[in-house]
Design a protein around this motif. Structure first.
Motif, mmCIF file in Angstrom:
data_model
loop_
_atom_site.group_PDB
_atom_site.id
_atom_site.type_symbol
_atom_site.label_atom_id
_atom_site.label_comp_id
_atom_site.label_asym_id
_atom_site.label_seq_id
_atom_site.Cartn_x
_atom_site.Cartn_y
_atom_site.Cartn_z
ATOM 1 N N THR A 54 0.842 -1.202 0.000
ATOM 2 C CA THR A 54 0.000 0.000 0.000
ATOM 3 C C THR A 54 0.877 1.251 0.000
ATOM 4 O OG1 THR A 54 -1.758 -1.151 1.174
ATOM 5 C CG2 THR A 54 -1.778 1.243 1.326
ATOM 6 N N ILE A 55 1.891 1.262 0.884
ATOM 7 C CA ILE A 55 2.786 2.415 0.991
ATOM 8 C C ILE A 55 3.602 2.588 -0.304
ATOM 9 C CG2 ILE A 55 4.801 3.347 2.226
ATOM 10 C CD1 ILE A 55 3.608 2.095 4.811
ATOM 11 N N ALA A 56 4.042 1.460 -0.879
ATOM 12 C CA ALA A 56 4.818 1.515 -2.131
ATOM 13 C C ALA A 56 3.974 2.115 -3.259
ATOM 14 C CB ALA A 56 5.300 0.115 -2.504
ATOM 15 N N ARG A 57 2.699 1.709 -3.321
ATOM 16 C CA ARG A 57 1.794 2.257 -4.359
ATOM 17 C C ARG A 57 1.607 3.753 -4.180
ATOM 18 N NH1 ARG A 57 -1.276 -2.496 -3.127
ATOM 19 N NH2 ARG A 57 -0.816 -4.079 -4.703
ATOM 20 N N LYS A 58 1.393 4.168 -2.932
ATOM 21 C CA LYS A 58 1.189 5.598 -2.655
ATOM 22 C C LYS A 58 2.428 6.421 -3.015
ATOM 23 C CE LYS A 58 -2.359 5.299 0.944
ATOM 24 N NZ LYS A 58 -2.716 5.696 2.316
ATOM 25 N N ASN A 59 3.605 5.812 -2.890
ATOM 26 C CA ASN A 59 4.845 6.524 -3.175
ATOM 27 C C ASN A 59 5.074 6.779 -4.660
ATOM 28 O OD1 ASN A 59 6.811 7.452 -1.021
ATOM 29 N ND2 ASN A 59 6.120 5.503 -0.170
ATOM 30 N N GLY A 60 4.263 6.166 -5.506
ATOM 31 C CA GLY A 60 4.347 6.425 -6.944
ATOM 32 C C GLY A 60 4.143 7.899 -7.239
ATOM 33 N N ARG A 61 3.207 8.507 -6.524
ATOM 34 C CA ARG A 61 2.928 9.935 -6.700
ATOM 35 C C ARG A 61 4.136 10.764 -6.240
ATOM 36 N NH1 ARG A 61 1.288 14.208 -3.396
ATOM 37 N NH2 ARG A 61 1.281 12.847 -1.578
ATOM 38 N N SER A 106 4.072 2.064 -9.823
ATOM 39 C CA SER A 106 3.111 3.103 -9.431
ATOM 40 C C SER A 106 3.573 4.490 -9.880
ATOM 41 C CB SER A 106 2.894 3.085 -7.913
ATOM 42 O OG SER A 106 2.355 1.839 -7.549
ATOM 43 N N THR A 107 4.898 4.689 -9.943
ATOM 44 C CA THR A 107 5.454 5.950 -10.436
ATOM 45 C C THR A 107 5.110 6.124 -11.921
ATOM 46 O OG1 THR A 107 7.270 5.870 -8.842
ATOM 47 C CG2 THR A 107 7.629 7.233 -10.798
ATOM 48 N N VAL A 108 5.285 5.048 -12.674
ATOM 49 C CA VAL A 108 4.967 5.074 -14.108
ATOM 50 C C VAL A 108 3.472 5.336 -14.304
ATOM 51 C CG1 VAL A 108 4.870 3.645 -16.200
ATOM 52 C CG2 VAL A 108 6.941 3.665 -14.809
ATOM 53 N N GLU A 109 2.655 4.695 -13.459
ATOM 54 C CA GLU A 109 1.199 4.908 -13.520
ATOM 55 C C GLU A 109 0.857 6.381 -13.287
ATOM 56 O OE1 GLU A 109 -2.336 2.224 -12.000
ATOM 57 O OE2 GLU A 109 -0.508 1.776 -10.882
ATOM 58 N N TYR A 110 1.511 6.976 -12.298
ATOM 59 C CA TYR A 110 1.280 8.383 -11.980
ATOM 60 C C TYR A 110 1.713 9.268 -13.171
ATOM 61 C CZ TYR A 110 2.158 13.057 -10.145
ATOM 62 O OH TYR A 110 2.186 14.423 -9.988
ATOM 63 N N LEU A 111 2.907 8.999 -13.704
ATOM 64 C CA LEU A 111 3.448 9.814 -14.796
ATOM 65 C C LEU A 111 2.611 9.700 -16.071
ATOM 66 C CD1 LEU A 111 7.255 9.062 -14.275
ATOM 67 C CD2 LEU A 111 6.140 11.269 -13.892
ATOM 68 N N VAL A 144 11.186 8.765 -18.390
ATOM 69 C CA VAL A 144 12.162 7.898 -17.705
ATOM 70 C C VAL A 144 12.992 7.196 -18.780
ATOM 71 C CG1 VAL A 144 12.456 5.861 -16.223
ATOM 72 C CG2 VAL A 144 10.675 7.541 -15.690
ATOM 73 N N GLU A 145 14.306 7.288 -18.687
ATOM 74 C CA GLU A 145 15.196 6.708 -19.699
ATOM 75 C C GLU A 145 15.117 5.181 -19.714
ATOM 76 O OE1 GLU A 145 18.306 6.859 -22.679
ATOM 77 O OE2 GLU A 145 16.772 8.248 -21.987
ATOM 78 N N LEU A 160 15.961 4.293 -13.346
ATOM 79 C CA LEU A 160 15.439 3.807 -12.064
ATOM 80 C C LEU A 160 15.861 2.363 -11.832
ATOM 81 C CD1 LEU A 160 11.722 5.111 -12.303
ATOM 82 C CD2 LEU A 160 13.674 6.280 -11.265
ATOM 83 N N MET A 161 16.361 2.088 -10.619
ATOM 84 C CA MET A 161 16.708 0.719 -10.220
ATOM 85 C C MET A 161 15.820 0.358 -9.046
ATOM 86 S SD MET A 161 20.848 0.836 -9.885
ATOM 87 C CE MET A 161 21.193 -0.910 -9.804
ATOM 88 N N GLY A 162 15.141 -0.778 -9.106
ATOM 89 C CA GLY A 162 14.271 -1.169 -7.999
ATOM 90 C C GLY A 162 14.518 -2.593 -7.550
#
Length: 250
Positions: free
Chosen positions: A104-111, A143-148, A158-159, A131-133
């Motif tokens: 849940t926290i990871a998803r919210k951090n996408g924003r 979630s970051t990609v979803e936000y963007l 994102v390269e 980005l390295m994950g």
């Protein structure tokens, strides 16, 4: 040792239930280091997994930085530090709940990470962002990609993306929902380092905490053209083990 530059959202979410505590986007440490990054050719952001407090996050940035230096990468490596040390994550009986709060926290951090990328690109439009994950960090990236993807001007922002022991599901790179946005937002490539020997992902899969982790057996279906995968044999699930078997970057 001088502090490693990082984007932080520590203390923004409740570690026991994932509820949002602070609404602001992110903090930068040390701020002056980020000013120096403006105009850089490129930067790489390392996103850690579950069960990492602030010190753990810093340790992961250092591992990434040292490994990439050995591979001849000369650009800045910074970190994204978020509330992943969820309550009870180290105890088997609380593992499922701790993971679910972490997700849940990871998803919210996408924003949060998405906002940083947008802000940084405004001040430094020519800088490539990689980005390295590791593990749960793959969910932050997704979630970051979803936000963007919500804004047209973010196409190719994102390269490239590099995943290690990814806990997102194996159908993500081929799914209609995510495949399309990954193809759109990531300019060059997504490289997934997967390991059928990863004991943590195998356990999470067997316990049905994660249904078919992408980092365990790779992608299913027909993945998007920018997706690539590499079979690796790390000693265990730890990021240090994945970094040790990383053979090239970017």
């Amino acid at each position: 040792m001088k502090p490693l530059p990082r984007i932080s959202t520590r203390g923004y979410y409740d570690l026991s239930n994932g509820k949002t505590i602070k609404k602001n986007s992110y903090c930068l440490y040390p701020k002056k280091d980020f000013k120096k990054l403006v105009g850089a050719k490129e930067i790489t952001i390392m996103i850690h997994g579950l069960r990492n407090d602030n010190a753990g996050a810093v340790a992961k940035i250092l591992i990434a930085k040292n490994r990439l230096r050995k591979l001849g990468y000369v650009h800045s490596v910074i970190g994204f530090s978020y509330d992943s040390n969820t309550t009870g994550a180290h105890l088997i009986k609380h593992a499922q709940r701790a993971l679910s709060v972490g997700q849940t926290i990871a998803r919210k951090n996408g924003r949060n990470l998405g906002t940083f990328i947008e802000d940084f690109k405004i001040s430094s439009p020519k800088t490539k962002i990689r980005l390295m994950g590791h593990s749960l960090g793959s969910q932050v990236i997704l979630s970051t990609v979803e936000y963007l993807a919500k804004k047209k001007q973010n196409i190719g922002i994102v390269e490239s993306v590099y995943l290690f022991g990814a806990s997102i599901t194996e159908d993500v790179p081929s799914s209609k929902k995510y495949g399309t946005i990954l193809q759109k937002i990531i300019d060059k490539k997504i490289v997934n380092h997967y390991a059928p020997t990863d004991e943590v992902l195998a356990w999470a899969n067997n316990e049905k905490f994660v249904h078919g982790p992408l980092g365990l057996c790779g992608a299913v279906g027909k993945p998007i053209s920018k997706y690539h995968q590499k079979l690796v044999k790390p000693k265990n699930h730890r990021f240090a083990s994945y970094a040790a078997v990383l053979s090239s970057f970017p």
